[in-house]
Write a protein that holds these residues in place. Structure first.
Motif, PDB file in Angstrom:
ATOM      1  N   TYR A   1       0.804  -1.210   0.000  1.00 38.59           N
ATOM      2  CA  TYR A   1       0.000   0.000   0.000  1.00 38.59           C
ATOM      3  C   TYR A   1       0.842   1.267   0.000  1.00 38.59           C
ATOM      4  CZ  TYR A   1      -3.696  -3.293   0.889  1.00 38.59           C
ATOM      5  OH  TYR A   1      -4.572  -4.338   0.793  1.00 38.59           O
ATOM      6  N   ASN A   2       2.152   1.114   0.173  1.00 37.18           N
ATOM      7  CA  ASN A   2       3.078   2.243   0.117  1.00 37.18           C
ATOM      8  C   ASN A   2       2.705   3.399   1.029  1.00 37.18           C
ATOM      9  OD1 ASN A   2       4.828   1.001  -1.665  1.00 37.18           O
ATOM     10  ND2 ASN A   2       3.696   1.710  -3.441  1.00 37.18           N
ATOM     11  N   THR A   3       2.303   3.080   2.236  1.00 35.91           N
ATOM     12  CA  THR A   3       1.957   4.099   3.223  1.00 35.91           C
ATOM     13  C   THR A   3       2.607   3.748   4.548  1.00 35.91           C
ATOM     14  OG1 THR A   3      -0.174   4.468   2.148  1.00 35.91           O
ATOM     15  CG2 THR A   3       0.062   5.288   4.391  1.00 35.91           C
ATOM     16  N   ALA A   4       3.308   4.698   5.129  1.00 27.50           N
ATOM     17  CA  ALA A   4       3.891   4.523   6.463  1.00 27.50           C
ATOM     18  C   ALA A   4       3.074   5.354   7.440  1.00 27.50           C
ATOM     19  CB  ALA A   4       5.343   4.987   6.476  1.00 27.50           C
ATOM     20  N   ILE A   5       2.687   4.739   8.551  1.00 28.20           N
ATOM     21  CA  ILE A   5       1.896   5.425   9.562  1.00 28.20           C
ATOM     22  C   ILE A   5       2.729   5.572  10.821  1.00 28.20           C
ATOM     23  CG2 ILE A   5      -0.208   5.370  10.953  1.00 28.20           C
ATOM     24  CD1 ILE A   5      -1.412   3.529   8.779  1.00 28.20           C
ATOM     25  N   PHE A  35      14.582  17.304  21.752  1.00 22.27           N
ATOM     26  CA  PHE A  35      13.498  17.715  20.841  1.00 22.27           C
ATOM     27  C   PHE A  35      14.052  17.985  19.440  1.00 22.27           C
ATOM     28  CE2 PHE A  35      11.262  19.806  24.707  1.00 22.27           C
ATOM     29  CZ  PHE A  35      10.700  18.594  25.077  1.00 22.27           C
ATOM     30  N   GLU A  36      15.147  18.724  19.375  1.00 21.58           N
ATOM     31  CA  GLU A  36      15.749  19.066  18.080  1.00 21.58           C
ATOM     32  C   GLU A  36      16.193  17.811  17.334  1.00 21.58           C
ATOM     33  OE1 GLU A  36      18.847  21.946  18.791  1.00 21.58           O
ATOM     34  OE2 GLU A  36      17.438  23.341  19.721  1.00 21.58           O
ATOM     35  N   LYS A  37      16.810  16.874  18.045  1.00 20.65           N
ATOM     36  CA  LYS A  37      17.250  15.625  17.414  1.00 20.65           C
ATOM     37  C   LYS A  37      16.053  14.813  16.931  1.00 20.65           C
ATOM     38  CE  LYS A  37      21.616  15.038  19.873  1.00 20.65           C
ATOM     39  NZ  LYS A  37      22.364  14.218  20.851  1.00 20.65           N
ATOM     40  N   ASN A  38      15.014  14.747  17.738  1.00 15.99           N
ATOM     41  CA  ASN A  38      13.814  13.999  17.348  1.00 15.99           C
ATOM     42  C   ASN A  38      13.197  14.573  16.078  1.00 15.99           C
ATOM     43  OD1 ASN A  38      14.025  12.311  19.540  1.00 15.99           O
ATOM     44  ND2 ASN A  38      12.315  13.171  20.653  1.00 15.99           N
ATOM     45  N   THR A  39      12.990  15.883  16.052  1.00 19.95           N
ATOM     46  CA  THR A  39      12.329  16.486  14.887  1.00 19.95           C
ATOM     47  C   THR A  39      13.209  16.400  13.639  1.00 19.95           C
ATOM     48  OG1 THR A  39      13.030  18.696  15.584  1.00 19.95           O
ATOM     49  CG2 THR A  39      10.815  17.996  16.236  1.00 19.95           C
ATOM     50  N   ALA A  40      14.526  16.537  13.815  1.00 21.76           N
ATOM     51  CA  ALA A  40      15.435  16.402  12.663  1.00 21.76           C
ATOM     52  C   ALA A  40      15.398  14.967  12.126  1.00 21.76           C
ATOM     53  CB  ALA A  40      16.850  16.788  13.064  1.00 21.76           C
ATOM     54  N   ARG A  41      15.415  13.987  13.017  1.00 17.86           N
ATOM     55  CA  ARG A  41      15.337  12.586  12.599  1.00 17.86           C
ATOM     56  C   ARG A  41      14.004  12.302  11.914  1.00 17.86           C
ATOM     57  NH1 ARG A  41      15.358  10.081  17.302  1.00 17.86           N
ATOM     58  NH2 ARG A  41      13.094   9.962  17.260  1.00 17.86           N
ATOM     59  N   ASP A  42      12.925  12.820  12.484  1.00 20.94           N
ATOM     60  CA  ASP A  42      11.601  12.633  11.875  1.00 20.94           C
ATOM     61  C   ASP A  42      11.600  13.149  10.435  1.00 20.94           C
ATOM     62  OD1 ASP A  42      10.663  11.563  14.268  1.00 20.94           O
ATOM     63  OD2 ASP A  42       9.600  13.390  14.866  1.00 20.94           O
ATOM     64  N   GLU A  43      12.076  14.367  10.241  1.00 19.12           N
ATOM     65  CA  GLU A  43      12.084  14.956   8.897  1.00 19.12           C
ATOM     66  C   GLU A  43      12.934  14.138   7.935  1.00 19.12           C
ATOM     67  OE1 GLU A  43      10.255  17.362   7.567  1.00 19.12           O
ATOM     68  OE2 GLU A  43       9.229  17.410   9.497  1.00 19.12           O
ATOM     69  N   LYS A  44      14.071  13.649   8.411  1.00 16.27           N
ATOM     70  CA  LYS A  44      14.956  12.836   7.562  1.00 16.27           C
ATOM     71  C   LYS A  44      14.252  11.540   7.149  1.00 16.27           C
ATOM     72  CE  LYS A  44      19.473  10.614   7.501  1.00 16.27           C
ATOM     73  NZ  LYS A  44      20.686  10.307   8.259  1.00 16.27           N
ATOM     74  N   VAL A  45      13.616  10.877   8.093  1.00 16.21           N
ATOM     75  CA  VAL A  45      12.911   9.627   7.804  1.00 16.21           C
ATOM     76  C   VAL A  45      11.751   9.878   6.846  1.00 16.21           C
ATOM     77  CG1 VAL A  45      11.456   7.826   8.831  1.00 16.21           C
ATOM     78  CG2 VAL A  45      13.614   8.467   9.925  1.00 16.21           C
ATOM     79  N   TYR A  46      10.976  10.947   7.084  1.00 18.97           N
ATOM     80  CA  TYR A  46       9.851  11.260   6.197  1.00 18.97           C
ATOM     81  C   TYR A  46      10.348  11.465   4.770  1.00 18.97           C
ATOM     82  CZ  TYR A  46       7.607  12.579  10.653  1.00 18.97           C
ATOM     83  OH  TYR A  46       7.134  12.618  11.931  1.00 18.97           O
ATOM     84  N   GLN A  47      11.431  12.218   4.625  1.00 19.98           N
ATOM     85  CA  GLN A  47      11.948  12.511   3.283  1.00 19.98           C
ATOM     86  C   GLN A  47      12.451  11.248   2.604  1.00 19.98           C
ATOM     87  OE1 GLN A  47      11.489  15.593   1.816  1.00 19.98           O
ATOM     88  NE2 GLN A  47      11.887  14.273   0.073  1.00 19.98           N
ATOM     89  N   LEU A  48      13.147  10.382   3.343  1.00 17.57           N
ATOM     90  CA  LEU A  48      13.624   9.118   2.773  1.00 17.57           C
ATOM     91  C   LEU A  48      12.451   8.275   2.271  1.00 17.57           C
ATOM     92  CD1 LEU A  48      16.385   8.118   5.364  1.00 17.57           C
ATOM     93  CD2 LEU A  48      16.744   8.704   2.950  1.00 17.57           C
ATOM     94  N   LEU A  49      11.395   8.212   3.055  1.00 17.68           N
ATOM     95  CA  LEU A  49      10.218   7.447   2.654  1.00 17.68           C
ATOM     96  C   LEU A  49       9.552   8.066   1.430  1.00 17.68           C
ATOM     97  CD1 LEU A  49       8.761   6.665   6.176  1.00 17.68           C
ATOM     98  CD2 LEU A  49       9.699   5.003   4.559  1.00 17.68           C
ATOM     99  N   ASP A  51      10.908   9.913  -0.847  1.00 17.82           N
ATOM    100  CA  ASP A  51      11.777   9.699  -2.005  1.00 17.82           C
ATOM    101  C   ASP A  51      11.603   8.303  -2.602  1.00 17.82           C
ATOM    102  OD1 ASP A  51      12.746  12.264  -1.647  1.00 17.82           O
ATOM    103  OD2 ASP A  51      14.660  11.623  -0.768  1.00 17.82           O
ATOM    104  N   LYS A  52      11.155   7.357  -1.783  1.00 13.22           N
ATOM    105  CA  LYS A  52      10.916   5.988  -2.249  1.00 13.22           C
ATOM    106  C   LYS A  52       9.469   5.783  -2.703  1.00 13.22           C
ATOM    107  CE  LYS A  52      14.534   3.851   0.444  1.00 13.22           C
ATOM    108  NZ  LYS A  52      14.945   2.701   1.227  1.00 13.22           N
ATOM    109  N   GLY A  53       8.703   6.873  -2.728  1.00 18.60           N
ATOM    110  CA  GLY A  53       7.323   6.790  -3.181  1.00 18.60           C
ATOM    111  C   GLY A  53       6.356   6.312  -2.115  1.00 18.60           C
ATOM    112  N   ILE A  54       6.776   6.394  -0.867  1.00 17.94           N
ATOM    113  CA  ILE A  54       5.928   5.957   0.249  1.00 17.94           C
ATOM    114  C   ILE A  54       5.278   7.181   0.868  1.00 17.94           C
ATOM    115  CG2 ILE A  54       5.918   4.831   2.507  1.00 17.94           C
ATOM    116  CD1 ILE A  54       8.370   3.211   1.497  1.00 17.94           C
TER     117      ILE A  54
END
Length: 109
Positions: A1-5, A35-49, A51-54
């Motif tokens: 389904y190419n969706t990450a929740i 907080f800064e590390k969490n939000t930076a990691r979140d953004e990185k993971v979202y972008q990686l996903l 970029d893979k069409g997820i």
């Protein structure tokens, strides 16, 4: 389904504008760094996903709490989810699965 929740806690993932995302009065330096590390990691993971069409769906703690206590709000969130998935061209199965996952999360919390 190419969706990450992702189900995020409002405090640690800094849900903007949320009353649960308070700023601590003690141990401030440590928490702000966290907080800064969490939000930076979140953004990185979202972008990686992405970029893979997820597709990425973020469900916030406050939304789940309100959905659990307010049936009308719960229905409106699920309708909005279905509407947005239809607009994105998702198939019926996709938004049914996502809605089912949300309802499962609500039942288990």
């Amino acid at each position: 389904y190419n969706t990450a929740i992702f189900v995020h806690g409002c405090y640690w993932h800094r849900h903007q504008g949320c009353r649960l995302a308070t700023t601590p009065s003690s141990n401030t330096e440590f928490r702000n760094t966290k907080f800064e590390k969490n939000t930076a990691r979140d953004e990185k993971v979202y972008q990686l996903l992405k970029d893979k069409g997820i597709r990425v769906l973020i469900v916030w703690e406050c939304t789940l709490k309100r959905m659990k206590s307010d049936k009308e709000y719960c229905q409106s969130v699920l309708k909005l989810l279905i509407y947005n998935n239809k607009r994105a061209g998702a198939k019926n199965k996709v938004y049914r699965k996502i809605s089912a996952v949300l309802l499962l999360v609500l039942h288990c919390t």
